[in-house]
Design a protein around this motif. Structure first.
Motif, PDB file in Angstrom:
ATOM      1  N   PRO A  77       0.611  -1.341  -0.075  1.00  0.00           N
ATOM      2  CA  PRO A  77       0.121  -0.247  -0.096  1.00  0.00           C
ATOM      3  C   PRO A  77       0.899   1.467   0.003  1.00  0.00           C
ATOM      4  CG  PRO A  77       0.043  -1.247   2.129  1.00  0.00           C
ATOM      5  CD  PRO A  77       0.993  -1.760   1.634  1.00  0.00           C
ATOM      6  N   PRO A  78       0.052   2.416  -0.077  1.00  0.00           N
ATOM      7  CA  PRO A  78       0.845   3.695  -0.142  1.00  0.00           C
ATOM      8  C   PRO A  78       1.492   3.925   1.049  1.00  0.00           C
ATOM      9  CG  PRO A  78      -0.673   4.226  -1.453  1.00  0.00           C
ATOM     10  CD  PRO A  78      -1.231   2.437  -0.580  1.00  0.00           C
ATOM     11  N   CYS A  79       3.307   4.028   1.253  1.00  0.00           N
ATOM     12  CA  CYS A  79       3.393   3.981   2.524  1.00  0.00           C
ATOM     13  C   CYS A  79       4.043   5.514   3.384  1.00  0.00           C
ATOM     14  CB  CYS A  79       5.148   3.613   2.755  1.00  0.00           C
ATOM     15  SG  CYS A  79       4.486   1.850   2.332  1.00  0.00           S
ATOM     16  N   ASP A  80       3.852   6.616   2.060  1.00  0.00           N
ATOM     17  CA  ASP A  80       3.945   7.902   2.082  1.00  0.00           C
ATOM     18  C   ASP A  80       3.037   8.243   4.086  1.00  0.00           C
ATOM     19  OD1 ASP A  80       5.643   8.269   0.174  1.00  0.00           O
ATOM     20  OD2 ASP A  80       3.672   9.060  -1.114  1.00  0.00           O
ATOM     21  N   LEU A  81       3.891   8.665   5.291  1.00  0.00           N
ATOM     22  CA  LEU A  81       3.505  10.001   6.259  1.00  0.00           C
ATOM     23  C   LEU A  81       3.046  11.363   6.084  1.00  0.00           C
ATOM     24  CD1 LEU A  81       5.180   7.042   8.893  1.00  0.00           C
ATOM     25  CD2 LEU A  81       2.800   6.839   8.074  1.00  0.00           C
ATOM     26  N   ILE A  82       2.077  11.850   6.009  1.00  0.00           N
ATOM     27  CA  ILE A  82       2.208  12.622   6.057  1.00  0.00           C
ATOM     28  C   ILE A  82       1.256  13.488   7.246  1.00  0.00           C
ATOM     29  CG2 ILE A  82       0.924  14.370   4.571  1.00  0.00           C
ATOM     30  CD1 ILE A  82       0.240  12.348   2.565  1.00  0.00           C
ATOM     31  N   ASP A  83       0.543  12.842   8.451  1.00  0.00           N
ATOM     32  CA  ASP A  83       0.608  13.015   9.480  1.00  0.00           C
ATOM     33  C   ASP A  83       0.589  12.497  10.025  1.00  0.00           C
ATOM     34  OD1 ASP A  83      -1.010  14.378  10.773  1.00  0.00           O
ATOM     35  OD2 ASP A  83      -3.389  14.098  10.218  1.00  0.00           O
ATOM     36  N   PRO A  84       1.489  13.434  11.077  1.00  0.00           N
ATOM     37  CA  PRO A  84       1.840  12.834  12.550  1.00  0.00           C
ATOM     38  C   PRO A  84       0.857  11.772  12.929  1.00  0.00           C
ATOM     39  CG  PRO A  84       3.098  14.768  12.464  1.00  0.00           C
ATOM     40  CD  PRO A  84       2.040  14.497  11.420  1.00  0.00           C
ATOM     41  N   SER A  85      -0.152  12.426  12.999  1.00  0.00           N
ATOM     42  CA  SER A  85      -1.193  11.540  13.402  1.00  0.00           C
ATOM     43  C   SER A  85      -2.519  10.348  13.012  1.00  0.00           C
ATOM     44  CB  SER A  85      -2.364  12.842  14.016  1.00  0.00           C
ATOM     45  OG  SER A  85      -3.077  13.286  13.160  1.00  0.00           O
ATOM     46  N   ASP A  86      -1.752  10.273  11.452  1.00  0.00           N
ATOM     47  CA  ASP A  86      -1.861   8.988  11.000  1.00  0.00           C
ATOM     48  C   ASP A  86      -1.140   7.230  11.661  1.00  0.00           C
ATOM     49  OD1 ASP A  86      -2.658   7.273   8.812  1.00  0.00           O
ATOM     50  OD2 ASP A  86      -0.999   7.954   7.142  1.00  0.00           O
TER      51      ASP A  86
END
Length: 849
Positions: A488-497
């Motif tokens: 799956p997409p592994c980009d962490l944009i939000d720290p609360s994700d």
């Protein structure tokens, strides 16, 4: 440090005494060399490929009849003047080399007068290689790819072989390469050494069959000469000293722990190619003593022995390394001997050292002849005379071969010119006598318990590993990655994700699970494939063992046929020898007539005494044989009678049990169908048995029925025209009597069936039992066949006839109560077999429809 494993010596344990082993005669071949000139007189004629004939030359004294005696001699095979070196090798030396690879020892030597071509036959010349270079060629062509590395096998000083590991062997090779060359004694000959390529052409190269590829081989060669009854090592390195030249030291013969003779301190060189082996041979050949005589320009003044020692050990189960078990190492050797030619001093006119050399040569050949004569006498006459092996170094060295340590062959080289006629006659007599000597046949080597094809499988495995290491196929890797679940997409944009990482972890877990499943599947497939390969290996091993056993049996049959042919040839040669001896005795009759008469008289006296003893012995043997035959016939007859009686008794018991069971089944069937049960049979009174004193029969008690049967004796019912079922059990014994029950219109069966009973109206059972006098009585139990309510068939027994045979000379075993019974029994016993009819009874024998 690794402890060396010591290999076996050329002779294996358990072969020292071979009294009961199969034996083969010494193979003797004859080769005729061409004449030196066209005008020379020839005294030898080749009759066939196995026989030659000697003609006396014109200058020889004739017989007393004025005629020349022509003598024929037979050999295993005769090679004429047009025979090539290759043809001689194919028939004589090649089988010995093949036996050498199969762990069997061999001895081949040439024999003949000086100048007859012995050295040419053994060594040859450029373009015409002899037996020795051809043996080296076929040996290395056969085992070349399977040779062990140098110094893996290392000879010890006691006629044994040590096994070294790879590290020690590598150190030995490095030590050998680092040693400087020692200056050798320069040769006095100006002739250049011949190359092996000049001896044998590539077209004549050949290989041996049945080479075990799962073994590693090494070849060691040694070359010695026996000069004036002293042994010298021709391969010994002697440093050259021009000031004080060092003379070669003689070697001594010793006996190892297995009673094998060997030369102590003899140089054994490990060779890895045919060229290297031939170079070593020629290095020793240059040191051999050769001199010029009146009869031969290059006459050998010593006996030379070139030994090929083959060491072989099986590979381990993986097919990668040599087994370090000393019991699995086998050593075999082939000795190629070039004997010096016998010569007469009156012809050679030798003096000084040449005269001494000729005397020692003739003495050693005479010792060889004496040993052959004693061996033949011990084998043919059963004597146990001591064979004088120790009288000469030649016979002492090859003592083990004549005692049963390998196959022995001899090539008799003859010169057909008339000047050598008398010497050739002596050689022919020795050859004819040698063919009657038998040597124990060498046994086959033990079969290794490991599966065959280990080396080939190991090579295939190595090639596969090399291919896997070199292979880099990105297509297969991409296909495997694509079969896994996509990431799956592994980009962490939000720290609360808090969804991306769990989703990624879940996908990675699924990928790991798929990887584990594929790994388990691969392991299962590999295990299944490994099991199938092991099963296939075991099946192949079993089939190879079966094929080997069948080939061994076929080889044994061929050897038996060959031994019978050789025995026939030996008897023919023996007959010719006796004829020759008779001729010699006739020539000397006048000189020894007086002694002959006295010996004949003494011989006649001993012969008469021996004839009387033999006649008395034959008479006693015939008398004892007659007594033994009578006693044996008597006891055989008695045992047969007892066995038959016991068999009938047991059959009667079984029949009684069967009949009782059938009665019980009939009662149960009738009670279940609603019919009234039959009356219980009354047990016969024991008072009647005591009054009559008769033995009770083992037959079952008959069941009474309501129907009354006329008890009066009458003519047999079998004489009518009804159709009968003749039941004859297979356990009955054929009595071969004159009176036999013959029932017309009868169907003979061994087991009654409903189909047979439905076609007939009458039934008869032939029952045999043991009578009171020990004889066999036959009872014919008769009955009527009728249908039952259920549609089946039943038998109602109505009559019993008894046939009994009696011997008038046998004493009666019956008790005699009074005079009337005694008279009746005597009349009954003296009569011929008769049929008697007893009181009838009824018994229903039910059969299913």
């Amino acid at each position: 440090m690794y402890r060396f494993g010591k290999g076996k010596t050329p002779r294996r344990h358990g072969l020292k005494k071979t009294y009961h082993a199969e034996k083969d005669p010494v193979g003797v071949y004859c080769r005729i060399r061409p004449l030196g000139g066209e005008n020379e007189e020839c005294c030898i004629e080749m009759i066939s490929n196995t026989t030659i004939q000697l003609h006396a030359p014109d200058g020889l004294k004739a017989n007393r009849n004025g005629e020349y005696k022509e003598t024929q001699y037979s050999f295993k095979k005769v090679f004429g003047i047009n025979t090539t070196q290759r043809e001689l090798f194919e028939d004589v030396a090649k089988p010995l080399v093949e036996d050498l690879i199969q762990c069997k020892n061999g001895l081949l030597f040439t024999y003949g007068v000086t100048g007859s071509g012995k050295t040419f036959t053994m060594t040859g010349s450029p373009g015409e290689g002899g037996l020795l270079p051809r043996s080296l060629d076929i040996l290395f062509n056969s085992i070349g790819p399977f040779q062990a590395k140098r110094f893996v096998f290392k000879p010890d000083d006691k006629n044994g072989i040590d096994i070294q590991n790879d590290v020690d062997a590598l150190l030995e090779r490095q030590k050998r390469d680092s040693q400087p060359c020692v200056p050798k004694t320069p040769s006095s000959r100006q002739k250049a050494d011949p190359e092996f390529a000049d001896m044998i052409s590539p077209e004549e190269a050949c290989k041996a069959d049945n080479v075990d590829e799962d073994c590693c081989y090494s070849i060691f060669v040694s070359y010695i000469e026996i000069y004036n009854n002293y042994i010298y090592d021709l391969l010994e390195d002697i440093p050259f000293d021009p000031i004080r030249p060092k003379t070669p030291q003689s070697k001594i013969l010793r006996e190892d722990q297995n009673h094998n003779m060997y030369i102590a301190g003899c140089t054994e060189v490990e060779v890895k190619s045919t060229e290297e082996a031939f170079e070593v041979f020629w290095r020793g050949q240059k040191k051999r003593r050769i001199a010029h005589t009146q009869l031969n320009r290059e006459s050998s003044r010593s006996h030379s022995v070139f030994t090929l020692k083959l060491v072989q050990a099986p590979l381990d189960a993986d097919g990668d390394h040599i087994m370090q078990d000393k019991n699995q190492v086998n050593v075999s050797q082939l000795c190629l001997v070039d004997l010096a030619g016998s010569e007469r001093n009156s012809r050679t006119r030798a003096e000084g050292s040449r005269l001494r050399e000729a005397g020692n040569i003739n003495q050693s050949l005479m010792t060889l002849r004496t040993c052959m004569e004693v061996l033949r006498e011990n084998q043919m006459c059963g004597t146990n005379k001591m064979v004088p092996y120790r009288d000469s170094k030649v016979t002492h060295l090859f003592k083990n071969y004549f005692d049963g340590e390998g196959k022995v062959k001899m090539i008799v080289c003859v010169n057909p010119k008339a000047d050598d006629y008398e010497e050739t006659m002596l050689v022919m007599r020795f050859a004819e006598m040698t063919q009657e000597v038998e040597v124990a046949r060498p046994v086959d080597r033990p079969i290794c318990g490991l599966a065959a094809g280990r080396r080939q499988r190991n090579q295939v495995f190595r090639d596969d590993q090399a291919g896997r290491s070199n292979a880099d196929d990105p297509v297969l890797l991409n296909q495997f990655i694509e079969s896994l679940p996509p990431l799956p997409p592994c980009d962490l944009i939000d720290p609360s994700d808090d969804q991306t990482l769990p989703r990624l972890i879940e996908v990675l877990k699924r990928r790991h699970h798929i990887h584990q499943l594929k790994t388990e599947q691969l392991n299962k497939t590999a295990y299944t494939l490994r099991s199938m390969l092991q099963q296939f290996d075991s099946q192949c091993g079993a089939k190879e063992n079966f094929i080997h056993d069948q080939q061994s049996k076929l080889g044994e049959k061929d050897k038996v046929i060959f031994s019978q042919k050789m025995e026939l040839e030996r008897m023919e040669k023996k007959s010719k020898t006796l004829e020759y001896k008779i001729d010699i005795l006739q020539r000397t009759t006048d000189m020894y007539e007086h002694d002959k008469r006295s010996l004949e008289q003494e011989l006649e006296t001993r012969a008469q005494k021996l004839h009387r003893e033999q006649s008395e012995r034959r008479r006693m043997e015939q008398q004892m044989q007659g007594m033994v035959t009578d006693t044996k016939f008597k006891w055989e007859k008695e045992c047969k009678r007892r066995v038959n009686a016991k068999q009938l008794e047991m059959q009667n018991k079984l029949w009684v049990q069967d009949e009782k069971l059938k009665q019980l089944q009939a009662i149960v069937a009738e009670s279940s169908s609603g019919s009234e049960p039959p009356e219980k049979p009354q047990r016969p009174s024991r008072d009647r048995d005591r009054n009559h004193g008769q033995k009770r029969s083992s037959s079952p008690s008959p069941q009474p029925v309501t129907r009354e049967i006329n008890p009066v004796h009458r003519r047999s019912h079998s004489a009518g025209g009804e159709k009968w079922v003749d039941h004859k059990p297979p356990s009955n014994v054929d009595l071969d009597t004159v009176m036999q029950p013959i029932i017309p219109n009868a169907i003979q069966v061994s087991t009654p069936s409903g189909k047979a009973l439905s076609k007939c109206h009458k039934y008869v059972l032939r029952h045999q039992e043991l009578a009171s006098d020990g004889e066999i009585a036959t009872k014919l139990i008769k009955g009527n066949v009728f249908k039952t309510r259920g549609g089946g068939q039943a038998v109602e027994f109505t009559d019993v006839e008894t046939l009994r045979q009696e011997c008038p000379t046998r004493p009666s075993r019956k008790r005699r109560s009074d005079s009337s019974e005694t008279q009746d029994e005597e009349d009954q016993e003296n009569r011929a077999p008769v049929a008697s009819t007893s009181r009838a009874f009824v018994h229903q024998k039910r059969r299913k429809p």
